[in-house]
Design a protein around this motif. Structure first.
Motif, PDB file in Angstrom:
ATOM      1  N   SER A  72      -0.928 -13.265  -0.246  1.00 44.91           N
ATOM      2  CA  SER A  72      -1.421 -13.619   1.086  1.00 44.91           C
ATOM      3  C   SER A  72      -1.841 -12.399   1.897  1.00 44.91           C
ATOM      4  O   SER A  72      -2.663 -12.499   2.813  1.00 44.91           O
ATOM      5  CB  SER A  72      -0.338 -14.389   1.850  1.00 44.91           C
ATOM      6  OG  SER A  72       0.826 -13.595   1.996  1.00 44.91           O
ATOM      7  N   ALA A  73      -1.279 -11.241   1.577  1.00 46.08           N
ATOM      8  CA  ALA A  73      -1.603 -10.010   2.296  1.00 46.08           C
ATOM      9  C   ALA A  73      -2.702  -9.208   1.612  1.00 46.08           C
ATOM     10  O   ALA A  73      -3.057  -8.123   2.069  1.00 46.08           O
ATOM     11  CB  ALA A  73      -0.351  -9.142   2.424  1.00 46.08           C
TER      12      ALA A  73
ATOM     13  N   ASP B 172      -4.934   1.009  -9.289  1.00 49.89           N
ATOM     14  CA  ASP B 172      -5.625   1.293  -8.028  1.00 49.89           C
ATOM     15  C   ASP B 172      -4.682   1.983  -7.044  1.00 49.89           C
ATOM     16  O   ASP B 172      -3.461   1.746  -7.046  1.00 49.89           O
ATOM     17  CB  ASP B 172      -6.123  -0.007  -7.382  1.00 49.89           C
ATOM     18  CG  ASP B 172      -7.370  -0.546  -8.066  1.00 49.89           C
ATOM     19  OD1 ASP B 172      -7.927   0.157  -8.923  1.00 49.89           O
ATOM     20  OD2 ASP B 172      -7.767  -1.690  -7.743  1.00 49.89           O
ATOM     21  N   LYS B 173      -5.250   2.832  -6.207  1.00 45.86           N
ATOM     22  CA  LYS B 173      -4.499   3.448  -5.106  1.00 45.86           C
ATOM     23  C   LYS B 173      -4.846   2.681  -3.828  1.00 45.86           C
ATOM     24  O   LYS B 173      -6.027   2.513  -3.501  1.00 45.86           O
ATOM     25  CB  LYS B 173      -4.881   4.924  -4.953  1.00 45.86           C
ATOM     26  CG  LYS B 173      -4.360   5.818  -6.062  1.00 45.86           C
ATOM     27  CD  LYS B 173      -2.858   6.030  -5.925  1.00 45.86           C
ATOM     28  CE  LYS B 173      -2.343   7.062  -6.922  1.00 45.86           C
ATOM     29  NZ  LYS B 173      -2.817   8.425  -6.632  1.00 45.86           N
ATOM     30  N   LEU B 174      -3.834   2.233  -3.113  1.00 46.74           N
ATOM     31  CA  LEU B 174      -4.043   1.443  -1.906  1.00 46.74           C
ATOM     32  C   LEU B 174      -3.300   2.053  -0.721  1.00 46.74           C
ATOM     33  O   LEU B 174      -2.179   2.569  -0.876  1.00 46.74           O
ATOM     34  CB  LEU B 174      -3.537   0.004  -2.104  1.00 46.74           C
ATOM     35  CG  LEU B 174      -4.141  -0.814  -3.247  1.00 46.74           C
ATOM     36  CD1 LEU B 174      -3.446  -2.172  -3.321  1.00 46.74           C
ATOM     37  CD2 LEU B 174      -5.638  -0.984  -3.050  1.00 46.74           C
ATOM     38  N   GLU B 175      -3.917   1.971   0.460  1.00 50.73           N
ATOM     39  CA  GLU B 175      -3.209   2.327   1.694  1.00 50.73           C
ATOM     40  C   GLU B 175      -2.702   1.024   2.302  1.00 50.73           C
ATOM     41  O   GLU B 175      -3.497   0.157   2.682  1.00 50.73           O
ATOM     42  CB  GLU B 175      -4.122   3.043   2.684  1.00 50.73           C
ATOM     43  CG  GLU B 175      -3.374   3.470   3.948  1.00 50.73           C
ATOM     44  CD  GLU B 175      -4.265   4.109   4.996  1.00 50.73           C
ATOM     45  OE1 GLU B 175      -4.035   5.278   5.345  1.00 50.73           O
ATOM     46  OE2 GLU B 175      -5.200   3.420   5.460  1.00 50.73           O
ATOM     47  N   VAL B 176      -1.402   0.888   2.396  1.00 49.61           N
ATOM     48  CA  VAL B 176      -0.797  -0.356   2.897  1.00 49.61           C
ATOM     49  C   VAL B 176       0.169  -0.034   4.027  1.00 49.61           C
ATOM     50  O   VAL B 176       0.701   1.073   4.136  1.00 49.61           O
ATOM     51  CB  VAL B 176      -0.049  -1.105   1.773  1.00 49.61           C
ATOM     52  CG1 VAL B 176      -1.022  -1.616   0.729  1.00 49.61           C
ATOM     53  CG2 VAL B 176       1.029  -0.224   1.142  1.00 49.61           C
ATOM     54  N   PHE B 177       0.417  -1.045   4.850  1.00 49.23           N
ATOM     55  CA  PHE B 177       1.430  -0.932   5.890  1.00 49.23           C
ATOM     56  C   PHE B 177       2.684  -1.630   5.381  1.00 49.23           C
ATOM     57  O   PHE B 177       2.626  -2.731   4.824  1.00 49.23           O
ATOM     58  CB  PHE B 177       0.951  -1.595   7.186  1.00 49.23           C
ATOM     59  CG  PHE B 177       1.952  -1.521   8.302  1.00 49.23           C
ATOM     60  CD1 PHE B 177       2.113  -0.360   9.039  1.00 49.23           C
ATOM     61  CD2 PHE B 177       2.744  -2.623   8.615  1.00 49.23           C
ATOM     62  CE1 PHE B 177       3.042  -0.290  10.066  1.00 49.23           C
ATOM     63  CE2 PHE B 177       3.670  -2.564   9.645  1.00 49.23           C
ATOM     64  CZ  PHE B 177       3.825  -1.390  10.375  1.00 49.23           C
TER      65      PHE B 177
ATOM     66  N   THR C 169       1.266  -4.819   3.274  1.00 40.99           N
ATOM     67  CA  THR C 169       0.081  -5.608   3.600  1.00 40.99           C
ATOM     68  C   THR C 169      -1.125  -4.685   3.735  1.00 40.99           C
ATOM     69  O   THR C 169      -0.994  -3.513   4.106  1.00 40.99           O
ATOM     70  CB  THR C 169       0.274  -6.395   4.906  1.00 40.99           C
ATOM     71  OG1 THR C 169      -0.920  -7.153   5.185  1.00 40.99           O
ATOM     72  CG2 THR C 169       0.560  -5.476   6.087  1.00 40.99           C
ATOM     73  N   LEU C 170      -2.300  -5.233   3.435  1.00 44.73           N
ATOM     74  CA  LEU C 170      -3.556  -4.515   3.641  1.00 44.73           C
ATOM     75  C   LEU C 170      -4.111  -4.769   5.041  1.00 44.73           C
ATOM     76  O   LEU C 170      -5.100  -4.160   5.443  1.00 44.73           O
ATOM     77  CB  LEU C 170      -4.580  -4.934   2.584  1.00 44.73           C
ATOM     78  CG  LEU C 170      -4.299  -4.394   1.177  1.00 44.73           C
ATOM     79  CD1 LEU C 170      -5.171  -5.096   0.143  1.00 44.73           C
ATOM     80  CD2 LEU C 170      -4.524  -2.887   1.126  1.00 44.73           C
ATOM     81  N   LYS C 171      -3.468  -5.674   5.784  1.00 48.86           N
ATOM     82  CA  LYS C 171      -3.875  -5.916   7.161  1.00 48.86           C
ATOM     83  C   LYS C 171      -3.462  -4.731   8.032  1.00 48.86           C
ATOM     84  O   LYS C 171      -2.505  -4.013   7.725  1.00 48.86           O
ATOM     85  CB  LYS C 171      -3.228  -7.199   7.685  1.00 48.86           C
ATOM     86  CG  LYS C 171      -3.697  -8.452   6.959  1.00 48.86           C
ATOM     87  CD  LYS C 171      -3.005  -9.698   7.502  1.00 48.86           C
ATOM     88  CE  LYS C 171      -3.481 -10.946   6.766  1.00 48.86           C
ATOM     89  NZ  LYS C 171      -2.804 -12.167   7.254  1.00 48.86           N
ATOM     90  N   LYS C 172      -4.176  -4.550   9.134  1.00 49.80           N
ATOM     91  CA  LYS C 172      -3.910  -3.438  10.039  1.00 49.80           C
ATOM     92  C   LYS C 172      -3.126  -3.931  11.257  1.00 49.80           C
ATOM     93  O   LYS C 172      -3.648  -4.729  12.048  1.00 49.80           O
ATOM     94  CB  LYS C 172      -5.220  -2.786  10.502  1.00 49.80           C
ATOM     95  CG  LYS C 172      -6.113  -2.287   9.373  1.00 49.80           C
ATOM     96  CD  LYS C 172      -5.463  -1.136   8.621  1.00 49.80           C
ATOM     97  CE  LYS C 172      -6.406  -0.575   7.567  1.00 49.80           C
ATOM     98  NZ  LYS C 172      -5.774   0.494   6.763  1.00 49.80           N
TER      99      LYS C 172
ATOM    100  N   LEU D 115       0.526  -8.903  12.692  1.00 51.74           N
ATOM    101  CA  LEU D 115       0.898  -9.329  11.342  1.00 51.74           C
ATOM    102  C   LEU D 115       1.542 -10.724  11.387  1.00 51.74           C
ATOM    103  O   LEU D 115       1.753 -11.288  12.464  1.00 51.74           O
ATOM    104  CB  LEU D 115       1.856  -8.313  10.717  1.00 51.74           C
ATOM    105  CG  LEU D 115       1.309  -6.887  10.558  1.00 51.74           C
ATOM    106  CD1 LEU D 115       2.327  -5.997   9.871  1.00 51.74           C
ATOM    107  CD2 LEU D 115      -0.013  -6.880   9.801  1.00 51.74           C
ATOM    108  N   GLU D 116       1.860 -11.250  10.200  1.00 53.02           N
ATOM    109  CA  GLU D 116       2.433 -12.595  10.130  1.00 53.02           C
ATOM    110  C   GLU D 116       3.767 -12.688  10.877  1.00 53.02           C
ATOM    111  O   GLU D 116       4.063 -13.686  11.520  1.00 53.02           O
ATOM    112  CB  GLU D 116       2.653 -13.012   8.663  1.00 53.02           C
ATOM    113  CG  GLU D 116       1.381 -13.308   7.886  1.00 53.02           C
ATOM    114  CD  GLU D 116       0.721 -12.048   7.357  1.00 53.02           C
ATOM    115  OE1 GLU D 116       1.235 -10.948   7.627  1.00 53.02           O
ATOM    116  OE2 GLU D 116      -0.309 -12.170   6.671  1.00 53.02           O
TER     117      GLU D 116
END
Length: 278
Positions: free
Chosen positions: A35-36, A46-51, A63-66, A93-94
């Motif tokens: 969902s995120a 893959d390299k991801l920037e997540v919170f 999450t990939l949301k900001k 966020l949720e």
């Protein structure tokens, strides 16, 4: 180390039915739920920037949301609910952000926005406080100058009428009691003008207009009142400051100066009963 409340650059270690596991260089993992990750094509490696934060079941997730802020930052957030242990604010966020009762410097109202600082509490959960004074910056030399128009949000009120405000959401400022006439409550966003920059970097601002502009507006307001009330008003330069402020939202001194100007223009006359339109 995967830190809660911060952005982390992590590698996708594996795909599972309910999301992706991400890991840091030490092998510590955190889940990125499906969902995120909606709208993103993700594959292992893959390299991801997540919170990183905790979900409603207190599990560490990403999450990939900001979000609207990270730990150590201040943001203008809306209160979505309040109960007997604290309040919850929307930070994008949720899961909403918790504000403990002891961290509320004034009564919060649902649907209203206030300034909050986000921190990690003793239980490693995200929380917020309205007590933001120590986290605001002092204006560096050359950042602002006298007469600059700025955005100010009230974050505290003093018994003497002084208002503590955040300038542009970042710098510490204040509005002295004699620099505002309207009641301004915590959380209110206003336009203000810089009047003074104190030696320590605190910014003194005012909601009062420049003298000529303010007198012109007050003149129009007085003339409008007279026209709408048969050419007479029960106010003159002897009226009480309280009555003048209640009707015209200005000081007696300004009121007297404005009446004097209108008399010089031969637009009004005064007597002991009040003021008449000529």
């Amino acid at each position: 180390m995967i830190a809660v409340g911060q952005y982390c650059n992590l590698k996708v270690s594996k795909k599972v039915d309910f999301g992706y596991y991400l890991e840091d260089k030490f092998g510590d993992e955190v889940l990125l739920p499906n969902s995120a990750a909606k709208g993103h094509e993700i594959k292992e490696g893959d390299k991801l920037e997540v919170f990183v934060y905790r979900d409603s079941q207190d599990r560490l997730i990403s999450t990939l949301k900001k979000p609207l802020l990270t730990v150590g930052e201040i943001a203008y957030l809306e209160v979505v609910s309040q109960n007997n242990i604290g309040a919850f604010v929307n930070f994008g966020l949720e899961r909403d952000l918790f504000v403990p009762l002891k961290e509320q410097g004034f009564k919060l109202k649902e649907g209203k926005k206030y300034l909050f600082y986000m921190y990690v509490d003793k239980t490693d959960r995200l929380a917020a406080t309205t007590r933001i004074d120590q986290y605001l910056a002092l204006a560096e030399e050359g950042k602002y100058k006298v007469s600059d128009e700025v955005n100010a949000i009230v974050y505290d009120t003093c018994e003497n009428g002084t208002l503590n405000v955040a300038i542009d959401g970042e710098y510490r400022g204040l509005i002295l009691a004699n620099e505002h006439f309207d009641y301004i409550y915590p959380g209110q966003e206003i336009k203000a003008r810089i009047k003074k920059i104190y030696e320590d970097g605190t910014i003194g601002v005012t909601t009062r207009k420049k003298r000529l502009e303010a007198r012109s507006e007050l003149s129009e307001e007085i003339l409008k009142y007279l026209r709408e009330n048969g050419g007479f008003m029960p106010f003159n330069d002897k009226s009480s400051p309280e009555d003048i402020k209640k009707q015209f939202n200005t000081s007696k001194n300004y009121f007297k100066m404005t009446l004097g100007g209108l008399m010089k223009e031969k637009l009004i006359t005064q007597d002991k009963e009040g003021t008449k339109l000529l």
